[in-house]
Scaffold this motif. Sequence first.
Motif, PDB file in Angstrom:
ATOM      1  N   GLU A  62       0.829  -1.204   0.000  1.00 39.27           N
ATOM      2  CA  GLU A  62       0.000   0.000   0.000  1.00 39.27           C
ATOM      3  C   GLU A  62       0.869   1.263   0.000  1.00 39.27           C
ATOM      4  O   GLU A  62       0.588   2.213  -0.717  1.00 39.27           O
ATOM      5  N   LEU A  63       1.933   1.251   0.819  1.00 33.62           N
ATOM      6  CA  LEU A  63       2.837   2.402   0.864  1.00 33.62           C
ATOM      7  C   LEU A  63       3.476   2.666  -0.495  1.00 33.62           C
ATOM      8  O   LEU A  63       3.553   3.809  -0.947  1.00 33.62           O
ATOM      9  N   ILE A  64       3.948   1.608  -1.132  1.00 32.26           N
ATOM     10  CA  ILE A  64       4.609   1.748  -2.433  1.00 32.26           C
ATOM     11  C   ILE A  64       3.640   2.281  -3.470  1.00 32.26           C
ATOM     12  O   ILE A  64       3.970   3.187  -4.242  1.00 32.26           O
ATOM     13  N   GLN A  65       2.436   1.739  -3.501  1.00 28.15           N
ATOM     14  CA  GLN A  65       1.453   2.181  -4.486  1.00 28.15           C
ATOM     15  C   GLN A  65       1.080   3.645  -4.302  1.00 28.15           C
ATOM     16  O   GLN A  65       0.857   4.361  -5.269  1.00 28.15           O
ATOM     17  N   ARG A  66       1.032   4.108  -3.049  1.00 31.96           N
ATOM     18  CA  ARG A  66       0.697   5.511  -2.786  1.00 31.96           C
ATOM     19  C   ARG A  66       1.856   6.448  -3.096  1.00 31.96           C
ATOM     20  O   ARG A  66       1.663   7.557  -3.564  1.00 31.96           O
ATOM     21  N   THR A  75       5.406   4.320 -10.276  1.00 23.73           N
ATOM     22  CA  THR A  75       6.240   3.882 -11.397  1.00 23.73           C
ATOM     23  C   THR A  75       7.194   2.753 -10.996  1.00 23.73           C
ATOM     24  O   THR A  75       7.942   2.258 -11.823  1.00 23.73           O
ATOM     25  N   SER A  76       7.153   2.360  -9.727  1.00 30.39           N
ATOM     26  CA  SER A  76       8.079   1.325  -9.265  1.00 30.39           C
ATOM     27  C   SER A  76       7.661  -0.048  -9.788  1.00 30.39           C
ATOM     28  O   SER A  76       6.506  -0.285 -10.149  1.00 30.39           O
ATOM     29  N   PHE A  77       8.613  -0.940  -9.840  1.00 31.36           N
ATOM     30  CA  PHE A  77       8.404  -2.328 -10.246  1.00 31.36           C
ATOM     31  C   PHE A  77       8.693  -3.167  -9.011  1.00 31.36           C
ATOM     32  O   PHE A  77       9.804  -3.124  -8.476  1.00 31.36           O
ATOM     33  N   VAL A  78       7.697  -3.891  -8.524  1.00 31.93           N
ATOM     34  CA  VAL A  78       7.809  -4.587  -7.249  1.00 31.93           C
ATOM     35  C   VAL A  78       7.475  -6.061  -7.427  1.00 31.93           C
ATOM     36  O   VAL A  78       6.522  -6.413  -8.118  1.00 31.93           O
TER      37      VAL A  78
END
Length: 73
Positions: free
Chosen positions: A40-44, A48-51
Amino acid sequence: MRNEIDRGFTKVWSEGGYSNQKKALLFSVVEQSEAVYLKELIQRSDNTSFVIFLNASDIIGRGFSLPRDFPRS
């Protein structure tokens, strides 16, 4: 984000195979409940990140099989 989930990470500098741009690969091991929060933190914060999230069958080390609190040198 490191402060948000209280887990360490390893940063490895790399180069994009398609873009040839310098990038940082971040590796971290978290509990399942922390992974949901981390996602959730990354998406917010960076859409543009690749996880990649991978399941581990066994984790040995401080914070998982050993106590989390340890003296820092």
